[in-house]
Design an enzyme around this catalytic site. Structure first.
Site, PDB file in Angstrom:
ATOM      1  N   ASP A 203     -12.893  -5.615   6.280  1.00 30.61           N
ATOM      2  CA  ASP A 203     -11.809  -6.209   5.509  1.00 30.61           C
ATOM      3  C   ASP A 203     -11.647  -7.708   5.791  1.00 30.61           C
ATOM      4  O   ASP A 203     -10.818  -8.359   5.174  1.00 30.61           O
ATOM      5  CB  ASP A 203     -10.493  -5.476   5.836  1.00 30.61           C
ATOM      6  CG  ASP A 203      -9.354  -5.850   4.904  1.00 30.61           C
ATOM      7  OD1 ASP A 203      -9.620  -6.075   3.714  1.00 30.61           O
ATOM      8  OD2 ASP A 203      -8.200  -5.912   5.368  1.00 30.61           O
ATOM      9  N   SER A 227      -5.160  -6.919  -0.020  1.00 35.45           N
ATOM     10  CA  SER A 227      -5.938  -5.720  -0.345  1.00 35.45           C
ATOM     11  C   SER A 227      -5.072  -4.699  -1.061  1.00 35.45           C
ATOM     12  O   SER A 227      -3.923  -4.448  -0.664  1.00 35.45           O
ATOM     13  CB  SER A 227      -6.510  -5.101   0.935  1.00 35.45           C
ATOM     14  OG  SER A 227      -7.311  -6.020   1.629  1.00 35.45           O
ATOM     15  N   GLN A 277     -13.795  -2.716  -2.520  1.00 30.94           N
ATOM     16  CA  GLN A 277     -12.405  -3.104  -2.305  1.00 30.94           C
ATOM     17  C   GLN A 277     -11.895  -3.857  -3.521  1.00 30.94           C
ATOM     18  O   GLN A 277     -12.628  -4.626  -4.140  1.00 30.94           O
ATOM     19  CB  GLN A 277     -12.279  -3.994  -1.061  1.00 30.94           C
ATOM     20  CG  GLN A 277     -10.840  -4.349  -0.704  1.00 30.94           C
ATOM     21  CD  GLN A 277     -10.766  -5.153   0.593  1.00 30.94           C
ATOM     22  OE1 GLN A 277     -11.488  -6.120   0.773  1.00 30.94           O
ATOM     23  NE2 GLN A 277      -9.897  -4.745   1.489  1.00 30.94           N
TER      24      GLN A 277
END
Length: 286
Positions: A203, A227, A277
């Site tokens: 991430d 996110s 993502q």
């Protein structure tokens, strides 16, 4: 408390407070929300603690529902959805101050012999030893490092392509990026620890691919990104303390959302993890 890698391992080492209920630390930070990779890594640890050791994680799908508050512990509630002959499924909710901030479903698979195998080839890139660390590259230009750099200190990250610092350098650039990464020290042999470390790291740079065509990755930011969801598939065993190539690209950005996908290869060229993502991006008011 020890070096940054020890701090990362400690961050992922949850306290079990009841059957299927775990509590994780959330470090005090000057930033406005808890780092998503931390929450995903802690939730995966919580799920894995309820699964037999002979069933490694093969996939996770997660949603970031609310921003986490730095410095406030997060409670992870595990629901044992399925315990099958080959697959085990867990659902995890991350709760902070009585509100659900995160939801994850993780699947674990008893390894079995594959009737066939294939994969796309790893791209040809310079070896990590020939590249400067991100801290060296950024520090040489900015001098003072941004506050969120603390999240990256447990990892040695090296950009395959040189960083771009001006709008002129961004002209014609495609939304693609690649980094070599590994932890800045050895980890234990527990495969779950390595999976959670890579979940944390996945991430850190992935949504950068969305921003690459519009602004330099470091320095003053004109867009805030958060996110929305995160998915990972674990294909082969790997070690997070060995070099992994993280190839990243953004196929589309539209409607205030940007999609990014990544592939992690080991030094032998084996594809070990795939990542997807989506992030929300908004212009920062001047």
């Amino acid at each position: 408390m020890g070096n940054p890698v020890d701090q990362l391992v400690d961050l992922l080492d949850l306290e079990q407070i009841e059957l299927n209920i775990f509590r994780g630390r959330s470090p005090e930070e000057s930033l406005q929300r808890v780092f998503g990779g931390q929450v995903a890594g802690q939730a995966l640890i919580a799920a894995g603690r309820t699964v037999a050791a002979d069933r490694p994680v093969h996939s996770l799908h997660a949603y970031f529902l609310r921003p986490g508050i730095p410095g406030v512990p997060i409670v992870y509630q595990v629901d044992r959805i399925r315990d099958g002959r080959s697959f085990t499924t867990r659902r995890v909710l991350g709760v902070q101050q009585g509100r659900t901030i995160f939801a994850l479903t993780a699947d674990f698979h008893l390894p079995e012999e594959s009737p066939f195998e294939h994969q796309l080839a790893m791209p040809e890139v310079p070896d990590p030893e020939s590249l400067p660390t991100a801290l060296e590259e950024v520090g040489s230009v900015l001098g003072e490092l941004p506050p969120f750099i603390s999240r990256r200190q447990p990892f040695d990250i090296r950009y395959v392509d040189r960083l771009r610092w001006t709008q002129e350098e961004l002209k014609g650039v495609e939304p693609r990026s690649a980094v070599w990464l590994r932890t800045n020290g050895a980890l234990s042999d527990d495969p779950l620890v390595h999976a959670c470390a890579v979940t944390y790291a996945s991430d850190m740079t992935l949504l950068d691919a969305v921003r690459i065509p519009v602004e330099p990755l470091w320095g003053k930011r004109h867009f805030d990104m958060a996110s929305l969801d995160h998915a990972m598939w674990f294909h082969r065993p790997f070690r997070a303390d060995d070099w992994l190539l993280y190839q990243q690209e953004s196929p589309v950005a539209v409607g205030g959302r940007g999609l990014a996908r990544g592939q992690l290869f080991d030094r032998q060229g084996q594809l070990v993890v795939s990542v997807m993502q989506e992030g929300l991006f908004r212009r920062i008011a001047e």
